[in-house]
Design an enzyme around this catalytic site. Sequence first.
Site, PDB file in Angstrom:
ATOM      1  N   LYS A   1       0.838  -1.205   0.000  1.00 36.20           N
ATOM      2  CA  LYS A   1       0.000   0.000   0.000  1.00 36.20           C
ATOM      3  C   LYS A   1       0.868   1.248   0.000  1.00 36.20           C
ATOM      4  O   LYS A   1       0.600   2.203  -0.754  1.00 36.20           O
ATOM      5  CB  LYS A   1      -0.925   0.002   1.219  1.00 36.20           C
ATOM      6  CG  LYS A   1      -1.847   1.202   1.280  1.00 36.20           C
ATOM      7  CD  LYS A   1      -2.810   1.082   2.452  1.00 36.20           C
ATOM      8  CE  LYS A   1      -3.818   2.227   2.459  1.00 36.20           C
ATOM      9  NZ  LYS A   1      -4.805   2.066   3.552  1.00 36.20           N
TER      10      LYS A   1
ATOM     11  N   ILE B   1      -0.058  12.779  14.582  1.00 33.57           N
ATOM     12  CA  ILE B   1      -1.410  13.056  14.116  1.00 33.57           C
ATOM     13  C   ILE B   1      -2.402  12.024  14.657  1.00 33.57           C
ATOM     14  O   ILE B   1      -3.573  12.314  14.878  1.00 33.57           O
ATOM     15  CB  ILE B   1      -1.474  13.055  12.570  1.00 33.57           C
ATOM     16  CG1 ILE B   1      -0.560  14.148  12.001  1.00 33.57           C
ATOM     17  CG2 ILE B   1      -2.897  13.250  12.067  1.00 33.57           C
ATOM     18  CD1 ILE B   1      -0.510  14.170  10.493  1.00 33.57           C
TER      19      ILE B   1
ATOM     20  N   ASP C   1      -3.752  14.175  21.364  1.00 37.57           N
ATOM     21  CA  ASP C   1      -2.996  14.681  22.514  1.00 37.57           C
ATOM     22  C   ASP C   1      -2.480  13.544  23.393  1.00 37.57           C
ATOM     23  O   ASP C   1      -1.342  13.579  23.876  1.00 37.57           O
ATOM     24  CB  ASP C   1      -3.882  15.621  23.338  1.00 37.57           C
ATOM     25  CG  ASP C   1      -4.505  16.698  22.485  1.00 37.57           C
ATOM     26  OD1 ASP C   1      -3.775  17.606  22.053  1.00 37.57           O
ATOM     27  OD2 ASP C   1      -5.730  16.627  22.231  1.00 37.57           O
TER      28      ASP C   1
ATOM     29  N   ALA D   1      -8.605  25.835  12.134  1.00 37.72           N
ATOM     30  CA  ALA D   1      -8.980  26.107  10.746  1.00 37.72           C
ATOM     31  C   ALA D   1     -10.494  26.086  10.585  1.00 37.72           C
ATOM     32  O   ALA D   1     -11.080  26.957   9.915  1.00 37.72           O
ATOM     33  CB  ALA D   1      -8.327  25.077   9.824  1.00 37.72           C
TER      34      ALA D   1
ATOM     35  N   HIS E   1      -7.861  18.019  21.196  1.00 40.96           N
ATOM     36  CA  HIS E   1      -8.381  17.818  19.845  1.00 40.96           C
ATOM     37  C   HIS E   1      -9.513  16.814  19.997  1.00 40.96           C
ATOM     38  O   HIS E   1      -9.373  15.627  19.745  1.00 40.96           O
ATOM     39  CB  HIS E   1      -7.299  17.285  18.911  1.00 40.96           C
ATOM     40  CG  HIS E   1      -7.805  16.945  17.532  1.00 40.96           C
ATOM     41  ND1 HIS E   1      -8.515  17.838  16.763  1.00 40.96           N
ATOM     42  CD2 HIS E   1      -7.703  15.801  16.800  1.00 40.96           C
ATOM     43  CE1 HIS E   1      -8.824  17.257  15.607  1.00 40.96           C
ATOM     44  NE2 HIS E   1      -8.347  16.028  15.613  1.00 40.96           N
TER      45      HIS E   1
ATOM     46  N   THR F   1     -11.614  11.908   7.431  1.00 42.14           N
ATOM     47  CA  THR F   1     -11.158  13.262   7.134  1.00 42.14           C
ATOM     48  C   THR F   1      -9.727  13.135   6.626  1.00 42.14           C
ATOM     49  O   THR F   1      -8.978  12.283   7.106  1.00 42.14           O
ATOM     50  CB  THR F   1     -11.190  14.169   8.372  1.00 42.14           C
ATOM     51  OG1 THR F   1     -10.349  13.611   9.384  1.00 42.14           O
ATOM     52  CG2 THR F   1     -12.606  14.297   8.915  1.00 42.14           C
TER      53      THR F   1
END
Length: 322
Positions: free
Chosen positions: A38, A126, A131, A158, A183, A230
């Site tokens: 992949k 990420i 966190d 954003a 987050h 996302t």
Amino acid sequence: MGKVVIIGAGHVGSHCAYALAIQAIAGQIILIDIDEKKAEQQAQDIADASCYFSQNIQIRSGSYDDCKSADIVVIAAGAPRKPIQRPDGSFIPMPRLELMAESIRTMQDIIPKLKASGFAGIIIGITNPADVVINYIDKHMGYPSNRVFGTGTGLDTARLKRYLAEAAGRPVCQVGCIAMGEHGDSQIAPISQMTVDNRPISETDTIDCGQVAKLARTTGGRVIAGKGSTEFGIGTVLADLVRAILNDEQRQIPVSALLTGQYGVKGVHAGVPAVIGRGGIEKVIELDLTAEELEAFQSSCTVIQSYAEKADLIDWPLNGPK
């Protein structure tokens, strides 16, 4: 131009690679994945597109050996948030914190390999819960904490900017705001830091700041419920962060940084504004929050801390570090 290795070649990792490539931010982009085929084909797909880029970018799959000479390693490996179907047939997203155990197991596989590679650059995390995971990586990598941080509330900021601009009827470049804390669901959007045309939001009574904050906080869930993942937003957030590091921009960006007393919080990573440059986090910025905002931020950090403590209790796999 720098060398960036991305661990995890799924939706997020591959879009991070594409964002870095199309903006010519890094000269070398290496994808690593447990599914080697992949990673190879994701790299080939982006390499095809690179024929139309303005600069020559090297994009390929690789191994942990590539980390030794990398400027930045991006950790994007882990299970995605999946849509959960409710009895009425609608979908809701899996809470990020429910991914913790699987994500920590993934880090337990990655951390020894990354340490053994001789890597000495900057780590950007990420993987969700962002966190908690970057906090875990920081503890077990043993690196200076200013070189181990996460994208944190960068994507949330954003989204907040987009909704604030829409509510104000102004371009995004004319509004200012920041999301802080987790987050996740406990994040805060301090009204004291919101501006329109460089004027405090308090000077207008036409914007429902609570609704703006709610829309920003729940956007990720709606996107996942609608399409399953996302990717574009976080890829661009990561690319912007890498640009600031490689170009030593000394620019203020929201990241998940280790707090060492700032905002009355110590020993946990949370989304805060920080000056980002070639050394990683050059300085954590302490904003002048109201008493209510500070209390809400500290409560969000308490949520992160509670899960970080649980993460430390997840046993390493057999024969792994203790």
